[in-house]
Design an enzyme around this catalytic site. Structure first.
Site, PDB file in Angstrom:
ATOM      1  N   GLU A 131       4.530   0.137   7.189  1.00 36.59           N
ATOM      2  CA  GLU A 131       4.911  -0.672   8.344  1.00 36.59           C
ATOM      3  C   GLU A 131       6.415  -0.621   8.593  1.00 36.59           C
ATOM      4  OE1 GLU A 131       3.578  -4.761   8.112  1.00 36.59           O
ATOM      5  OE2 GLU A 131       4.339  -5.266  10.096  1.00 36.59           O
ATOM      6  N   HIS A 170      -1.657 -10.981  17.188  1.00 39.43           N
ATOM      7  CA  HIS A 170      -3.086 -10.926  16.890  1.00 39.43           C
ATOM      8  C   HIS A 170      -3.787 -12.083  17.580  1.00 39.43           C
ATOM      9  CE1 HIS A 170      -6.810 -10.690  14.716  1.00 39.43           C
ATOM     10  NE2 HIS A 170      -6.420  -9.557  14.165  1.00 39.43           N
ATOM     11  N   SER A 200     -10.197 -12.943  10.706  1.00 39.27           N
ATOM     12  CA  SER A 200     -10.494 -11.533  10.966  1.00 39.27           C
ATOM     13  C   SER A 200     -10.973 -11.310  12.397  1.00 39.27           C
ATOM     14  CB  SER A 200     -11.565 -11.032  10.010  1.00 39.27           C
ATOM     15  OG  SER A 200     -11.981  -9.761  10.432  1.00 39.27           O
ATOM     16  N   HIS A 229       1.654 -10.702  14.075  1.00 45.93           N
ATOM     17  CA  HIS A 229       0.832 -10.202  12.988  1.00 45.93           C
ATOM     18  C   HIS A 229       1.381  -8.919  12.378  1.00 45.93           C
ATOM     19  CE1 HIS A 229      -2.636  -9.031  10.774  1.00 45.93           C
ATOM     20  NE2 HIS A 229      -2.915  -8.021  11.552  1.00 45.93           N
ATOM     21  N   ARG A 280      -6.253  -5.860  20.883  1.00 46.38           N
ATOM     22  CA  ARG A 280      -5.553  -7.083  20.495  1.00 46.38           C
ATOM     23  C   ARG A 280      -4.549  -7.557  21.536  1.00 46.38           C
ATOM     24  NH1 ARG A 280      -4.545  -5.544  14.112  1.00 46.38           N
ATOM     25  NH2 ARG A 280      -6.710  -5.889  13.527  1.00 46.38           N
ATOM     26  N   ARG A 305      -0.951  -1.247  17.585  1.00 45.46           N
ATOM     27  CA  ARG A 305      -1.735  -0.677  16.498  1.00 45.46           C
ATOM     28  C   ARG A 305      -3.193  -1.091  16.630  1.00 45.46           C
ATOM     29  NH1 ARG A 305      -3.619  -2.603  12.040  1.00 45.46           N
ATOM     30  NH2 ARG A 305      -2.406  -4.523  12.012  1.00 45.46           N
ATOM     31  N   LEU A 358       0.825  -1.209   0.000  1.00 45.01           N
ATOM     32  CA  LEU A 358       0.000   0.000   0.000  1.00 45.01           C
ATOM     33  C   LEU A 358       0.858   1.257   0.000  1.00 45.01           C
ATOM     34  CD1 LEU A 358      -2.913  -0.847   2.436  1.00 45.01           C
ATOM     35  CD2 LEU A 358      -2.919  -0.790  -0.042  1.00 45.01           C
ATOM     36  N   ALA A 359       1.852   1.299   0.887  1.00 45.49           N
ATOM     37  CA  ALA A 359       2.664   2.506   1.002  1.00 45.49           C
ATOM     38  C   ALA A 359       3.521   2.707  -0.253  1.00 45.49           C
ATOM     39  CB  ALA A 359       3.545   2.424   2.244  1.00 45.49           C
TER      40      ALA A 359
END
Lengths: 252, 232, 650
Positions: free
Chosen positions: C438, C279, C297, C414, C343, C448, C56-57
Site C-alpha cells: 500500500e 469504504h 465486510s 479505508h 466502493r 482499488r 503482507l508486503a
C-alpha cells in the site's frame, strides 16, 4: 442508547521494567457508554497529557479485535468481563456509573512488563520461530489444488488458526502457561497435510521453547479457553499432547 | 533438574513430565480399582478378605517386586507433580490484585496439589495401620475372636475418629480423581472434539463412585457396631 | 491542463521513466525476468537489505529475500511482526485461477483491475499483478493457510465487490489475518535460520541517502528510546497507507505516513496522494471520543439492501417505514449492479442521500443495510452461516441486533491508492529505495477493487521485489556505507534534534486534539467529494494548524523510555505536513476519477467524469520544503490494451 458514566480507575503504573510498580487512582469522567474500553483510556490519557502527566501506556493497534496488540486484566479478568472479546471491543455499556475498575498488565514471567500495561510478548514470536511454520520457500509450491483437504479438517485448522497471539491465555492461566497458544499453532499444522513432514520436530521444538521462556505447564484449569477472545478450544492442547506422544515414539 | 540432565530433552519437557504424571496416575487408578475391589470383599465376610490377604502374602518375592513397583509409581507421580507445581508457581511470581476464575473447572482442579498431599498423609497412616501392622493379635480381636485382617479393619474403622478421617481422605481421593481422570485424557491426547466435556462428567462420576465405595466400608462398620450390632 | 500556480510548480525535466519493459503486455514480465541481472548465489549473502514494515508486503519480501540468501533486517513498530494492519482485512484475495470455470483469466483480472482503477494505473504493473496472483494462492496453501474449502476438498471462491466472476479466495472473514500469519510464519522461519534479523518496536524516523542512493535508516527503539542507525545496500519500505491523516479511518491506530513522508523529504516522489478509498460499509461514527472506525465486510452487500427514507428527516424506526416510503437508491439508480456497485460509487451515493437530509440514525450520517428480505428468502440459518460473525461484531459495537433492525452503515476512509512513486521494478526515483504494498502507488490507479490489496501486497513481496532487487544490487553493487558514515551521523543528529524539540513542547493541548482537528478538516474538504473552494480553504488552514501544533502541543515524559505521547506527536507532525500535499494534489487534479471526486467534474447524472486528455498521468510530487510549493512530475499513462471508457455501472 448512549449515556455517560463516571468511573474510578485503579491502574498499574510502572515506569520501566526495573522499577517497582504500584496502583494509581484516576477518575474517568463523562465516559460515553458507546465508547470502547480503550477509548475510555484515550479520554483519560488526553486529560493526563493536558496536565503534563505521563499517559497510561498500553499496547493497541487495530482496535477491531484482530491484531492481538491490546490486553489488560480488568477486575481480575483478562480482556475484561465480556467473553470472547478483546479489550478494544469491550464497550463501556458493560460498566455501571461509579464502578471501580482495576486495570493490570498481563502477569507472567514469560511476559516481562515494559511499562504500565505494556508487556514484552517476544516469547510468542520465539515459540513460532522454533517451528510454527511449514518449511517451504517462495516458489516451491505446487498448484493449490494438488492436495485436496477435507473440509472438516480445513475448518478445524481454521478454528485453531484464528489465534491472535494476544497472550490472554497466559494471563488467565494460574500457571501462566502458554499451552493454548502453542497448541493452536501445532494443531493447525497437524490438521493439514502440508504440516505433516515436520510434525514431530515441530511439536518437540515448540514445547521446548515454551518451557525455556518460563511459562508454566498445563494442569487443565481451562481458564485459557474462557479468556480467549477467539474462543480457541482446549482440545488443541489435547492435540498438542497427542502430537508430542507421537514424537516421543517416532524415530525422527 | 540436574538429575534429569542426562535424559534427552524431549523426555524432560513440561509436556513429557505431565505425561509421566498422567501415566503414573493411571497406574495408580488401576491400583485403586483393585484395592477397592479387594476391600469390598469385606461384605462377604472375614474368610473372603482374609483369604485374599493370604493369597497376596503367598506371592512372596513377587509381592515385594509388586510393592517396589507400586512405590516407584507413587514416587514418580508425587515427585513430578510437586516439581511441576513448583515450576508453575514460578511462572507467575506476581499475582493479580483480584483473582477470579471463569473456566468451567471447579475446586477439584484448583486443589489438586492439596488433595494429593492430603492423600499422601493418609497413605502413610494407612500403611502403618494395615500394611505394616501384624494382622493377628489384640488388634484383630473382634468379640473375642481373632479375625485377622478383617478384624484389624473392623477395629480401626469402628473407631469413629479414625472412620471420619478415613472418609475425609477417600473423599479427597474422589476429588483428586474427578479432576485427574478428565485431565489424563487430555494429557495423553486421547480425546478430541467434544470428548473433553464427556470425560469431565465421567471423571466426576468415577470420583464419586470411588469415594462412595471406600466410604461405604467405615459407614457399614459403624452402622453394624453402633446401630445394627454384630459383624459380617 | 495543470499549469503552475501559487500551489504547485511543474517540473521542467522530461517525464518520469517507469522502466516498463517492451513487448506485448503478456510477455513483459517474463521477458523482464530474463533480462534482469542476477546476483551470484555466493554473493547474495554479502548484500544487506532493510525492510521496514512487516505486513503482507514487508513480511513476504523479507522472508523471500532471506530465502534467496540476502542478509535482511526487518523492522516494525508493533511488538510483533504479526500485528501489522494487513491482519484486519476481512474479505479475501483475488487470483485468476479460474477454478470456478466461469470465464476468469489473467487477462480478465488485469482488465477488471485497470477498469476498476478508473484508468489511472500502469497497465504493465497490473498485468504482472494478475499473472503472479495464481502463484500467491499456491504459496499460501503450501504454508498451511486454511482457506475455505468445499466438501470435495477443493478451494472455495466467492464473487466479491461486484466482480462478475468468482475469483476471491477467503478464510472466513479473516483472510488478511490468515495470509499475514502465513507470511509471518515464513518470516519467523527465516529469523530462526539467521537470514533475517528482526527488530520489533522500532519506528523508522528517517532515511539515509548518500550520493543520491538510499542506503540506511534511523529508527527509534520504542522501548529504550535509543536511536539506532542501520545501513544496507538497499531499503524497502512496506509501511502501508496514510488513511489516518483523516484521524478516523479503518486503519489501525498506529498506521502512519512517517516512514513514507521522511523518505519523501529525502527526495522520493510521492504519487497521487489524493487517491483515497472510502469504504461504503462501515459502522457510523458514534461520538467525539471515537478513536477509529470499523469496517463491515463488503460481502454484506451481496445480500443486504441499502435504503434510506424517501422523506428527509423521517424519524420513524426502520420497521415502521412502509416500502413505499423507502428509497433503495442504489437499486434504482444502477439497475444492473444494484447494491454491488464499486466502493467509490456506493460511498458517494451514501454521502449524497445523507447530505440531502435523508440519512438515518442519531447523527443523520448513516444509511440502512437491510437483511429482512434476505432472511425471508434464504432463512435465518443461511444468513447466520454467511454473516454470523459480522452481525455479532456489529452488535458488540453498536448494541443493535441486525437480525431484527437494519444495520446502519456509513462510508469511512479505508485504503489509500496513492503512495511513493515507483517504477516497474518497485524502485522509487531514489536509487536503492524500493516501496512495496500500500505504501507505493502503482497498481490500483484511482480506485482499488475489493480483495486486491492482499493480492498486491503479497505479489510485491513474494514475487516481484525478490527478482527486481537482484537486478538493482547486481548493477549498483554494495553501498559501502556504515553507521559511521558522516551522512548517517548527520541524519541521526537531525532525528535527535527533532525528538528533543518535541520533548520540550509544553503547550496546553494534547496531541490527539490536533489530530482530530486535522482529520475533520480533511474529511470535510478532501474526503468523499472535493471542490476547489474547499481545498483552498484546507490549504490555508493546514499551515495554521501546523503552526498551532508547534506552539501549543504538550509532549509528556522523557525521550529515553517507552513514550507513546512522543510517538503520536511525531506521527501527527508528519500528517500535518503531508495533508498539505494531499490537498494540493486533489486541487491540481481537477477531474474526477475513482476515489477522487471533484464536484466540478461530473456528468449530468452526477457521476464522476474523467478528463483523459488532461489528466491521464500519475502525479509524482517532489518535496521542496515545509510549506513550500511542491514540484509536479508527470508519468504519462499509456493504455495499449484497455480502451478508456467512462465507467458505467447502470
Amino acid at each position: 442508547m448512549s449515556k455517560t458514566i463516571n468511573l474510578k480507575l485503579r491502574v498499574w503504573r510502572q515506569a520501566s521494567p526495573e522499577q517497582a510498580g504500584k496502583f494509581e487512582d484516576y477518575d474517568a469522567k463523562g465516559i460515553s457508554t458507546d465508547a470502547s474500553f480503550l477509548e475510555m483510556l484515550d479520554v483519560v490519557n488526553d486529560e493526563l497529557e493536558r496536565h503534563d502527566i505521563d499517559p497510561i501506556a498500553f499496547d493497541h493497534d487495530c482496535r477491531e479485535g484482530i491484531c492481538g496488540s491490546c490486553g489488560a486484566v480488568v477486575n481480575g479478568c483478562a480482556h475484561g468481563p465480556e467473553s470472547a472479546t478483546t479489550l478494544c471491543q469491550l464497550h463501556m455499556r458493560k460498566f455501571k456509573d461509579g464502578d471501580v475498575v482495576i486495570i493490570e498488565p498481563w502477569r507472567a514471567n514469560g511476559f516481562p512488563i515494559i511499562k504500565d500495561l505494556v508487556v514484552d510478548r517476544g516469547a510468542f514470536d520465539r515459540i513460532i520461530q522454533a517451528g510454527g511454520y511449514v518449511s517451504i520457500r517462495t516458489g516451491q509450491a505446487p498448484d493449490a489444488h494438488a492436495i485436496p483437504i477435507p473440509k472438516p479438517a480445513a475448518d478445524k485448522a481454521m478454528d485453531a488458526a484464528q489465534c491472535i497471539g494476544c497472550g490472554a491465555c497466559v494471563a488467565a492461566c494460574p500457571n501462566a502457561s502458554a499451552s493454548l497458544f502453542t497448541a493452536a499453532k501445532i494443531n493447525q499444522l497437524a490438521l493439514l497435510p502440508q504440516g505433516h513432514p515436520e510434525r514431530n520436530r515441530r511439536v518437540v521444538a515448540m514445547v521446548e521453547q515454551m518451557d525455556k521462556e518460563g511459562f508454566g505447564s498445563c494442569s487443565k484449569h481451562y481458564e485459557c479457553e474462557a479468556a480467549c477472545p477467539k474462543e480457541i478450544k482446549v482440545e488443541n492442547i489435547t492435540a498438542m499432547n497427542r502430537e508430542y506422544r507421537r514424537a516421543l515414539i517416532a524415530r525422527d | 533438574m540436574s538429575a534429569t540432565a542426562v535424559l534427552p530433552k524431549r523426555l524432560t519437557s513440561t509436556v513429557a513430565r505431565e505425561l509421566a504424571v498422567a501415566i503414573s496416575g493411571l497406574l495408580l487408578v488401576g491400583f485403586i480399582i483393585s484395592h477397592l475391589s479387594a476391600n469390598l470383599l469385606i461384605y462377604l465376610g472375614p474368610e473372603y478378605l482374609n483369604a485374599y490377604a493370604e493369597n497376596m502374602r503367598s506371592l512372596g518375592p513377587l509381592l515385594v517386586v509388586a510393592r517396589a513397583g507400586l512405590l516407584a509409581v507413587f514416587v514418580t507421580h508425587i515427585v513430578l507433580a510437586v516439581q511441576l507445581a513448583k515450576h508453575n508457581r514460578k511462572a507467575r511470581s506476581q499475582g493479580y490484585a483480584i483473582e477470579t476464575r471463569h473456566g468451567r473447572k471447579g475446586a477439584a482442579t484448583r486443589y489438586m496439589l492439596y488433595s494429593g498431599l492430603m492423600l499422601l498423609a493418609f497413605i502413610l497412616l494407612h500403611l502403618t495401620d494395615f500394611t505394616l501392622r501384624s494382622h493377628e493379635g489384640p488388634n484383630a480381636m473382634v468379640g473375642g475372636e481373632d479375625l485377622g485382617l478383617y478384624g484389624l479393619v473392623w477395629n480401626f474403622l469402628g473407631n469413629p475418629i479414625r472412620a471420619v478421617f478415613y472418609i475425609v481422605a477417600v473423599c479427597s481421593l474422589g476429588l483428586h480423581l474427578s479432576h485427574a481422570i478428565s485431565s489424563v485424557v487430555v494429557t495423553l491426547g486421547w480425546l478430541s472434539e467434544n470428548g473433553t466435556k464427556r470425560a469431565e462428567l465421567a471423571a466426576r462420576a468415577a470420583g464419586i463412585v470411588v469415594a462412595l465405595g471406600f466410604s461405604s466400608i467405615p459407614i457399614y462398620i459403624l452402622l453394624k457396631t453402633y446401630v445394627l450390632g454384630g459383624h459380617a | 491542463m495543470a499549469i503552475a500556480t501559487d500551489y504547485w510548480k511543474i517540473a521542467e525535466s522530461a517525464g518520469l521513466d517507469s522502466k516498463i519493459p517492451s513487448g506485448p503486455i503478456g510477455q513483459k514480465w517474463t521477458k523482464h525476468k530474463f533480462d534482469m541481472k542476477l546476483v551470484n548465489p555466493a554473493n547474495k549473502r554479502k548484500f544487506k537489505v532493510i525492510v521496514v514494515g512487516t505486513g503482507l508486503a514487508g513480511a513476504s519480501a523479507a522472508a523471500t529475500m532471506s530465502e534467496l540468501g540476502y542478509k535482511v533486517k526487518a523492522f516494525c513498530f508493533q511488538d510483533s511482526p504479526r500485528r501489522a494492519h494487513s491482519i484486519a482485512a476481512q474479505g479475501g484475495i483475488n487470483a485468476a485461477k479460474n477454478y470456478q470455470n466461469d470465464g476468469d483469466s489473467v487477462y480478465r483480472l488485469f482488465y477488471d483491475t485497470v477498469k476498476g482503477g478508473d484508468y489511472r494505473s500502469r497497465e504493465a504493473n497490473v498485468h504482472r499483478l494478475a499473472e503472479v496472483s495464481v502463484n500467491i494462492i499456491d504459496q499460501c496453501v503450501a504454508q498451511g493457510v486454511p482457506f475455505a474449502r468445499e466438501y470435495g476438498g477443493y478451494l472455495a471462491n466467492r464473487s466479491f465487490g461486484g466482480a462478475q466472476v468468482s475469483r476471491t479466495f477467503y478464510a472466513r472473514g479473516q483472510t488478511g489475518q490468515q495470509l499475514l500469519l502465513g507470511a509471518y510464519s515464513a518470516l519467523m522461519k527465516e529469523v530462526a535460520s539467521g537470514g533475517v534479523e528482526m527488530f520489533p518496536r522500532r519506528e523508522m524516523l528517517d532515511l539515509i541517502v548518500v550520493d543520491g542512493r538510499a542506503c540506511g535508516i534511523v529508527v527509534r527503539n520504542l522501548v529504550t528510546g535509543q536511536l539506532e542507525t542501520h545501513t544496507a545496500d538497499a531499503v524497502c519500505l512496506a509501511t502501508g497507507g496514510y488513511g489516518n491523516v483523516f484521524y478516523l479511518s479503518t486503519n489501525a491506530k498506529g498506521s502512519n505516513v512517517t516512514a513514507a513522508w521522511r523518505a519523501h523529504k529525502r527526495g522520493a516522489y510521492f504519487a497521487n496522494p489524493c487517491y483515497t478509498q472510502i469504504h461504503p460499509t462501515c459502522i457510523p461514527v458514534h461520538g467525539d471520543f471515537q478513536s477509529k472506525l470499523t469496517l463491515m465486510s463488503e460481502s454484506l452487500r451481496n445480500d443486504g439492501r441499502v435504503w434510506v427514507p424517501k422523506k428527509p428527516g423521517d424519524t420513524r424506526p426502520a420497521h415502521e417505514i412502509p416500502e413505499a416510503d423507502r428509497n433503495y437508491y442504489l437499486e434504482t439508480k444502477y439497475p444492473s449492479f444494484g447494491n454491488l456497485v464499486p466502493r467509490d460509487v456506493a460511498s458517494r451515493n451514501a454521502k449524497d442521500v445523507c447530505d440531502a437530509g435523508n440519512g438515518v440514525g442519531a447523527t443523520g450520517l448513516a444509511v440502512y443495510l437491510d437483511f429482512t428480505d434476505a432472511i425471508k428468502r434464504d432463512g435465518m440459518s443461511v444468513i447466520e452461516a454467511k454473516y454470523g460473525n459480522l452481525f455479532q461484531m456489529y452488535e458488540r459495537i453498536t448494541d443493535d441486533n441486525p437480525y431484527k433492525t437494519p444495520m446502519m452503515i456509513y462510508p469511512a476512509v479505508h485504503y489509500t491508492m496513492g503512495g511513493l512513486w515507483v517504477d516497474y521494478n518497485l524502485m522509487s526515483n531514489l536509487p536503492g529505495l524500493h516501496v512495496l504494498g500500500e505504501a507505493n502507488f502503482s497498481d490500483h490507479g484511482a480506485n482499488r477493487l475489493g480483495a486486491s490489496a492482499l493480492m498486491q501486497g503479497l505479489a510485491d513481496g513474494y514475487f516481484v521485489i525478490p527478482y527486481t532487487i537482484g537486478d538493482y544490487l547486481a548493477k549498483a553493487g554494495p553501498s559501502g556505507v556504515t553507521p559511521d558514515h558522516p551522512e548517517a551521523k548527520k541524519v541521526e543528529a537531525e532525528v535527535k534534534q527533532r525528538i528533543d524539540t518535541f520533548i520540550h513542547m509544553t503547550g496546553k493541548r494534547a496531541v490527539n486534539d490536533f489530530h482530530r482537528e486535522l482529520g475533520l478538516l480533511m474529511w470535510d474538504e478532501c474526503g468523499m467529494a472535493r471542490n476547489e473552494e474547499g481545498l483552498k480553504k484546507a490549504l490555508k488552514r493546514i499551515p495554521e494548524l501546523r503552526e498551532e501544533f508547534w506552539q501549543d502541543v504538550n509532549v509528556t515524559g522523557s525521550p529515553g523510555t517507552l513514550n507513546q505521547c512522543l510517538e503520536r506527536a511525531g506521527r501527527v507532525a508528519d500528517f500535518l505536513e503531508f495533508a498539505e500535499l494531499m490537498c494540493t494534489d486533489a486541487l491540481h487534479r481537477s477531474e474526477s476519477c475513482g476515489g477522487h471526486f471533484r464536484e466540478e467534474s461530473q456528468t449530468d447524472e452526477g457521476e464522476a467524469k474523467r478528463k483523459d486528455d488532461e489528466f491521464c498521468y500519475a502525479a509524482a510530487w517532489q518535496y521542496n520544503g515545509v510549506g513550500e510549493t511542491p514540484t509536479l512530475h508527470k508519468e504519462a499513462l499509456e493504455f495499449e490494451n484497455v480502451k478508456l471508457t467512462q465507467r458505467s455501472y447502470k
